[in-house]
Design a protein around this motif. Structure first.
Motif, PDB file in Angstrom:
ATOM      1  N   SER A  68    -105.468   4.348 -41.346  1.00  0.00           N
ATOM      2  CA  SER A  68    -104.926   5.666 -41.007  1.00  0.00           C
ATOM      3  C   SER A  68    -103.631   5.972 -41.744  1.00  0.00           C
ATOM      4  CB  SER A  68    -104.674   5.749 -39.496  1.00  0.00           C
ATOM      5  OG  SER A  68    -103.685   4.822 -39.101  1.00  0.00           O
ATOM      6  N   GLN A  69    -103.441   5.385 -42.917  1.00  0.00           N
ATOM      7  CA  GLN A  69    -102.230   5.680 -43.687  1.00  0.00           C
ATOM      8  C   GLN A  69    -102.202   7.116 -44.191  1.00  0.00           C
ATOM      9  OE1 GLN A  69     -99.756   3.577 -43.848  1.00  0.00           O
ATOM     10  NE2 GLN A  69    -100.901   1.989 -42.740  1.00  0.00           N
ATOM     11  N   TRP A  70    -103.349   7.783 -44.101  1.00  0.00           N
ATOM     12  CA  TRP A  70    -103.399   9.165 -44.575  1.00  0.00           C
ATOM     13  C   TRP A  70    -102.501  10.087 -43.744  1.00  0.00           C
ATOM     14  CZ3 TRP A  70    -105.223  12.656 -40.953  1.00  0.00           C
ATOM     15  CH2 TRP A  70    -105.890  12.102 -39.853  1.00  0.00           C
ATOM     16  N   VAL A  71    -102.198   9.672 -42.517  1.00  0.00           N
ATOM     17  CA  VAL A  71    -101.371  10.507 -41.649  1.00  0.00           C
ATOM     18  C   VAL A  71     -99.880  10.230 -41.824  1.00  0.00           C
ATOM     19  CG1 VAL A  71    -101.209   9.017 -39.610  1.00  0.00           C
ATOM     20  CG2 VAL A  71    -101.399  11.501 -39.322  1.00  0.00           C
ATOM     21  N   GLU A  72     -99.551   9.198 -42.584  1.00  0.00           N
ATOM     22  CA  GLU A  72     -98.145   8.899 -42.861  1.00  0.00           C
ATOM     23  C   GLU A  72     -97.655   9.824 -43.988  1.00  0.00           C
ATOM     24  OE1 GLU A  72     -96.654   7.033 -40.928  1.00  0.00           O
ATOM     25  OE2 GLU A  72     -98.242   5.868 -39.978  1.00  0.00           O
ATOM     26  N   PRO A  73     -96.373  10.116 -44.112  1.00  0.00           N
ATOM     27  CA  PRO A  73     -95.273   9.620 -43.278  1.00  0.00           C
ATOM     28  C   PRO A  73     -95.009  10.445 -42.018  1.00  0.00           C
ATOM     29  CG  PRO A  73     -94.371  10.931 -45.037  1.00  0.00           C
ATOM     30  CD  PRO A  73     -95.859  10.960 -45.222  1.00  0.00           C
ATOM     31  N   GLU A  74     -95.924  11.401 -41.723  1.00  0.00           N
ATOM     32  CA  GLU A  74     -95.704  12.256 -40.560  1.00  0.00           C
ATOM     33  C   GLU A  74     -95.605  11.435 -39.287  1.00  0.00           C
ATOM     34  OE1 GLU A  74     -94.991  15.510 -38.301  1.00  0.00           O
ATOM     35  OE2 GLU A  74     -95.050  15.416 -40.490  1.00  0.00           O
ATOM     36  N   ALA A  75     -96.470  10.432 -39.147  1.00  0.00           N
ATOM     37  CA  ALA A  75     -96.464   9.631 -37.927  1.00  0.00           C
ATOM     38  C   ALA A  75     -95.188   8.822 -37.779  1.00  0.00           C
ATOM     39  CB  ALA A  75     -97.676   8.705 -37.908  1.00  0.00           C
ATOM     40  N   LYS A  76     -94.542   8.464 -38.893  1.00  0.00           N
ATOM     41  CA  LYS A  76     -93.311   7.674 -38.816  1.00  0.00           C
ATOM     42  C   LYS A  76     -92.141   8.498 -38.310  1.00  0.00           C
ATOM     43  CE  LYS A  76     -94.539   4.339 -42.386  1.00  0.00           C
ATOM     44  NZ  LYS A  76     -94.226   3.770 -43.716  1.00  0.00           N
ATOM     45  N   ARG A  77     -92.266   9.801 -38.361  1.00  0.00           N
ATOM     46  CA  ARG A  77     -91.193  10.661 -37.868  1.00  0.00           C
ATOM     47  C   ARG A  77     -91.385  11.000 -36.388  1.00  0.00           C
ATOM     48  NH1 ARG A  77     -91.925  13.351 -43.016  1.00  0.00           N
ATOM     49  NH2 ARG A  77     -93.104  15.033 -42.021  1.00  0.00           N
ATOM     50  N   ARG A  78     -92.222  10.200 -35.716  1.00  0.00           N
ATOM     51  CA  ARG A  78     -92.537  10.501 -34.325  1.00  0.00           C
ATOM     52  C   ARG A  78     -91.375  10.240 -33.391  1.00  0.00           C
ATOM     53  NH1 ARG A  78     -96.994   5.864 -34.947  1.00  0.00           N
ATOM     54  NH2 ARG A  78     -95.614   4.110 -35.289  1.00  0.00           N
ATOM     55  N   GLY A  79     -90.473   9.314 -33.722  1.00  0.00           N
ATOM     56  CA  GLY A  79     -89.310   9.048 -32.903  1.00  0.00           C
ATOM     57  C   GLY A  79     -89.585   8.194 -31.682  1.00  0.00           C
ATOM     58  N   TRP A  80     -90.750   7.528 -31.628  1.00  0.00           N
ATOM     59  CA  TRP A  80     -91.063   6.671 -30.498  1.00  0.00           C
ATOM     60  C   TRP A  80     -90.420   5.300 -30.660  1.00  0.00           C
ATOM     61  CZ3 TRP A  80     -93.432   8.869 -26.445  1.00  0.00           C
ATOM     62  CH2 TRP A  80     -94.159  10.039 -26.671  1.00  0.00           C
ATOM     63  N   ILE A  81     -90.277   4.591 -29.528  1.00  0.00           N
ATOM     64  CA  ILE A  81     -89.675   3.263 -29.580  1.00  0.00           C
ATOM     65  C   ILE A  81     -90.653   2.280 -30.219  1.00  0.00           C
ATOM     66  CG2 ILE A  81     -88.233   3.719 -27.567  1.00  0.00           C
ATOM     67  CD1 ILE A  81     -90.244   2.203 -25.877  1.00  0.00           C
ATOM     68  N   GLY A  82     -90.123   1.138 -30.671  1.00  0.00           N
ATOM     69  CA  GLY A  82     -90.949   0.169 -31.384  1.00  0.00           C
ATOM     70  C   GLY A  82     -91.997  -0.505 -30.533  1.00  0.00           C
ATOM     71  N   LEU A  83     -91.874  -0.437 -29.201  1.00  0.00           N
ATOM     72  CA  LEU A  83     -92.861  -1.077 -28.331  1.00  0.00           C
ATOM     73  C   LEU A  83     -94.257  -0.529 -28.582  1.00  0.00           C
ATOM     74  CD1 LEU A  83     -93.652  -2.847 -25.886  1.00  0.00           C
ATOM     75  CD2 LEU A  83     -93.030  -0.907 -24.413  1.00  0.00           C
ATOM     76  N   PHE A  84     -94.361   0.765 -28.817  1.00  0.00           N
ATOM     77  CA  PHE A  84     -95.676   1.361 -29.034  1.00  0.00           C
ATOM     78  C   PHE A  84     -96.264   0.932 -30.377  1.00  0.00           C
ATOM     79  CE2 PHE A  84     -93.452   4.586 -26.329  1.00  0.00           C
ATOM     80  CZ  PHE A  84     -94.156   4.302 -25.179  1.00  0.00           C
ATOM     81  N   GLN A  85     -95.430   0.749 -31.389  1.00  0.00           N
ATOM     82  CA  GLN A  85     -95.922   0.289 -32.675  1.00  0.00           C
ATOM     83  C   GLN A  85     -96.380  -1.157 -32.606  1.00  0.00           C
ATOM     84  OE1 GLN A  85     -93.046   1.124 -35.752  1.00  0.00           O
ATOM     85  NE2 GLN A  85     -92.445   3.069 -34.823  1.00  0.00           N
ATOM     86  N   ILE A  86     -95.754  -1.957 -31.741  1.00  0.00           N
ATOM     87  CA  ILE A  86     -96.190  -3.338 -31.569  1.00  0.00           C
ATOM     88  C   ILE A  86     -97.554  -3.387 -30.886  1.00  0.00           C
ATOM     89  CG2 ILE A  86     -95.644  -5.519 -30.400  1.00  0.00           C
ATOM     90  CD1 ILE A  86     -92.696  -4.827 -30.753  1.00  0.00           C
ATOM     91  N   ALA A  87     -97.780  -2.498 -29.927  1.00  0.00           N
ATOM     92  CA  ALA A  87     -99.045  -2.502 -29.199  1.00  0.00           C
ATOM     93  C   ALA A  87    -100.214  -2.117 -30.095  1.00  0.00           C
ATOM     94  CB  ALA A  87     -98.950  -1.543 -28.012  1.00  0.00           C
ATOM     95  N   PHE A  88    -100.017  -1.132 -30.977  1.00  0.00           N
ATOM     96  CA  PHE A  88    -101.082  -0.688 -31.868  1.00  0.00           C
ATOM     97  C   PHE A  88    -100.573  -0.707 -33.311  1.00  0.00           C
ATOM     98  CE2 PHE A  88    -102.591   1.039 -27.870  1.00  0.00           C
ATOM     99  CZ  PHE A  88    -103.955   0.826 -27.953  1.00  0.00           C
ATOM    100  N   PRO A  89    -100.520  -1.889 -33.930  1.00  0.00           N
ATOM    101  CA  PRO A  89    -100.001  -1.974 -35.307  1.00  0.00           C
ATOM    102  C   PRO A  89    -101.005  -1.420 -36.312  1.00  0.00           C
ATOM    103  CG  PRO A  89    -100.833  -4.099 -34.622  1.00  0.00           C
ATOM    104  CD  PRO A  89    -100.934  -3.205 -33.418  1.00  0.00           C
ATOM    105  N   LYS A  90    -100.479  -0.972 -37.438  1.00  0.00           N
ATOM    106  CA  LYS A  90    -101.326  -0.448 -38.501  1.00  0.00           C
ATOM    107  C   LYS A  90    -101.560  -1.467 -39.610  1.00  0.00           C
ATOM    108  CE  LYS A  90    -100.695   4.517 -38.078  1.00  0.00           C
ATOM    109  NZ  LYS A  90    -100.548   5.780 -38.812  1.00  0.00           N
TER     110      LYS A  90
END
Length: 373
Positions: A68-90
Motif C-alpha cells: 500500500s505504498q501507493w497511498v504514501e506520503p499522504e498516510a504519513k501525514r496522519r498524525g497518529w501515535i506510533g502504537l498504531f503503526q506498530i500494530a499494522f506495519p507496512k
C-alpha cells in the motif's frame, strides 16, 4: 372543561428549573439506559467490521499492508501515535496478517458479547490502527464508528443478547458489601449513560452539520438533490431500481425536503415522544435508502444502530413482546398446513401364526383361575 386535561396529557410535563440538576444526576446514576439499543449497536458494529474484513481479505496488503505504498506520503501525514503503526506495519507482511487476524477475532468476540469491557478498547486500538494505514478508504461509516467506539469503551454493551449475559444468568455472583456495591453500580451506571449521551450528541452534530451544508446547495433547497444522488454512476448498485425511484417527482421532492429539515431539527424533534418517533422513522428510512440506492451499507447500518439509542428500553420490550406474539400467531396459523391430517391406521381385526397363538395363550392364562392355591 376536558380540553385543558387533554392538552396536559398530550404535552410533556416540564419540571421546575430548580429540579433539573437533581433529575439529571438521578438519570445518570440510578440505572443504565438504552441497554437494548447498546446491545443492538454492539451486534451491528461487530457485524460491520467482520464483513469489512472478510470482503477485503484478498486485497488487504494492497489496501493497508506492504503493497500500500501507493497511498504514501499522504498516510504519513496522519498524525497518529506510533502504537498504531506498530500494530499494522507496512514492512512486515506476517505481522500485518497476524494483526489482521486478531482484529477479526476481536470483532467476533465483540459481536457475541464476550468480555466486552476488555474487548472493546482492544478492538478500538486495532480498528483505528488498520484505518490509519490508508486515508482514502473511508465512506463515513468507519469514521463515525471510530469516534463512537471511543465513547463505548465505558458503556455496558452486553446486557442483552450476549455471552456475558448468558454467563451472568448461569453463575452465582458473590454478594459484595453494601457500600462497595452501591458505589461500583453508581460508577458503572454513570459511565454507561455518559457514553449514551456522548453518542447521541455525536449523532446530532452529524445531522445538524449535514443539514447546514446541504442548505448551501441550490439542489437541496429546490428539492432536486435526491434525483442527482440517484443518477451518479459511482453510487448505483441497482441501476434499474434507481431509475425507477427518480421517475416519481413528488417522491424526489419529499425525500429531499425531509432529509434536510428532519436532520436540521433533529435535536428538537427528539425531545417529545410523538415527534421523536416520527423523526426516527424518517431518519431510519433515509439510511435504508442510502444503503439501498447508494450502496453505502457500512455507513447506513452504523447510523441506524446509533439512531436507535433514542429508543427506550420499555419500547424495546414492547416491540420484542409484540414480535414474539406475532411469530407465535404465525406459527399457529401455518402449523396445520404441515401436520398430517390422515386418520391413524386401525388395528388389524385378526392375526395369524405365532402372534395369534401368543394372543390366545395370554388370554387363556388370564381367564383361567389359579388352581394351585
Amino acid at each position: 372543561m376536558n380540553q385543558p386535561n387533554a392538552s396536559r396529557r398530550l404535552l410533556p410535563a416540564l419540571p421546575e428549573p430548580r429540579q433539573v440538576p437533581a433529575l439529571l444526576i438521578g438519570w445518570l446514576t440510578r440505572s443504565k439506559h438504552a441497554t437494548f439499543s447498546l446491545s443492538f449497536l454492539r451486534i451491528i458494529y461487530g457485524g460491520i467490521i467482520l464483513a469489512f474484513l472478510a470482503t477485503n481479505v484478498a486485497d488487504r496488503h494492497y489496501l493497508w499492508g506492504v503493497a500500500s505504498q501507493w497511498v504514501e506520503p499522504e498516510a504519513k501525514r496522519r498524525g497518529w501515535i506510533g502504537l498504531f503503526q506498530i500494530a499494522f506495519p507496512k514492512d512486515d507482511a506476517a505481522l500485518f496478517d497476524l494483526s489482521y487476524a486478531i482484529l477479526a477475532i476481536l470483532a467476533l468476540l465483540f459481536l457475541i458479547g464476550w468480555q466486552t469491557r476488555f474487548v472493546t478498547p482492544l478492538l478500538l486500538v486495532f480498528w483505528v490502527g488498520l484505518a490509519t494505514n490508508s486515508t482514502v478508504l473511508t465512506n463515513g461509516g468507519d469514521t463515525i464508528m471510530r469516534i463512537t467506539l471511543l465513547f463505548l469503551v465505558v458503556a455496558d454493551l452486553s446486557q442483552h443478547w450476549s455471552v456475558d449475559a448468558w454467563l451472568r444468568r448461569r453463575g452465582a455472583r458473590q454478594v459484595r458489601p453494601l457500600w462497595r456495591g452501591v458505589i461500583a453500580e453508581t460508577v458503572k451506571n454513570t459511565a454507561s449513560n455518559a457514553a449514551v449521551v456522548l453518542c447521541a450528541y455525536q449523532i446530532m452534530l452529524v445531522y445538524v452539520n449535514s443539514a447546514i451544508y446541504k442548505l448551501s446547495g441550490v439542489e437541496w433547497r429546490d428539492g432536486t438533490a435526491f434525483y442527482y444522488s440517484l443518477v451518479l454512476d459511482v453510487f448505483r448498485p441497482f441501476p434499474a431500481l434507481s431509475d425507477l425511484a427518480w421517475q416519481w417527482d413528488v417522491g424526489v421532492f419529499v425525500a429531499t425536503f425531509l432529509s434536510v429539515w428532519v436532520q436540521l431539527l433533529f435535536p428538537l424533534l427528539v425531545l417529545w415522544r410523538p415527534t421523536r418517533i416520527a423523526a426516527l422513522i424518517v431518519i431510519l428510512g433515509m439510511h435504508l435508502g442510502i444503503g439501498l440506492f447508494l450502496g453505502l451499507w457500512p455507513f447506513s447500518l452504523a447510523m441506524i444502530a446509533l439512531d436507535l439509542l433514542f429508543v427506550r428500553d420499555s419500547s424495546w420490550r414492547r416491540m420484542l413482546a409484540w414480535g414474539l406474539s406475532a411469530v407465535k400467531a404465525l406459527v399457529g396459523a401455518v402449523r396445520p398446513l404441515f401436520t398430517d391430517r390422515r386418520p391413524a391406521p386401525k388395528p388389524a381385526a385378526t392375526t395369524s401364526g405365532v402372534g395369534a397363538a401368543a394372543g390366545v395363550a395370554a388370554t387363556a392364562a388370564v381367564a383361567q383361575p389359579d388352581s394351585g392355591r
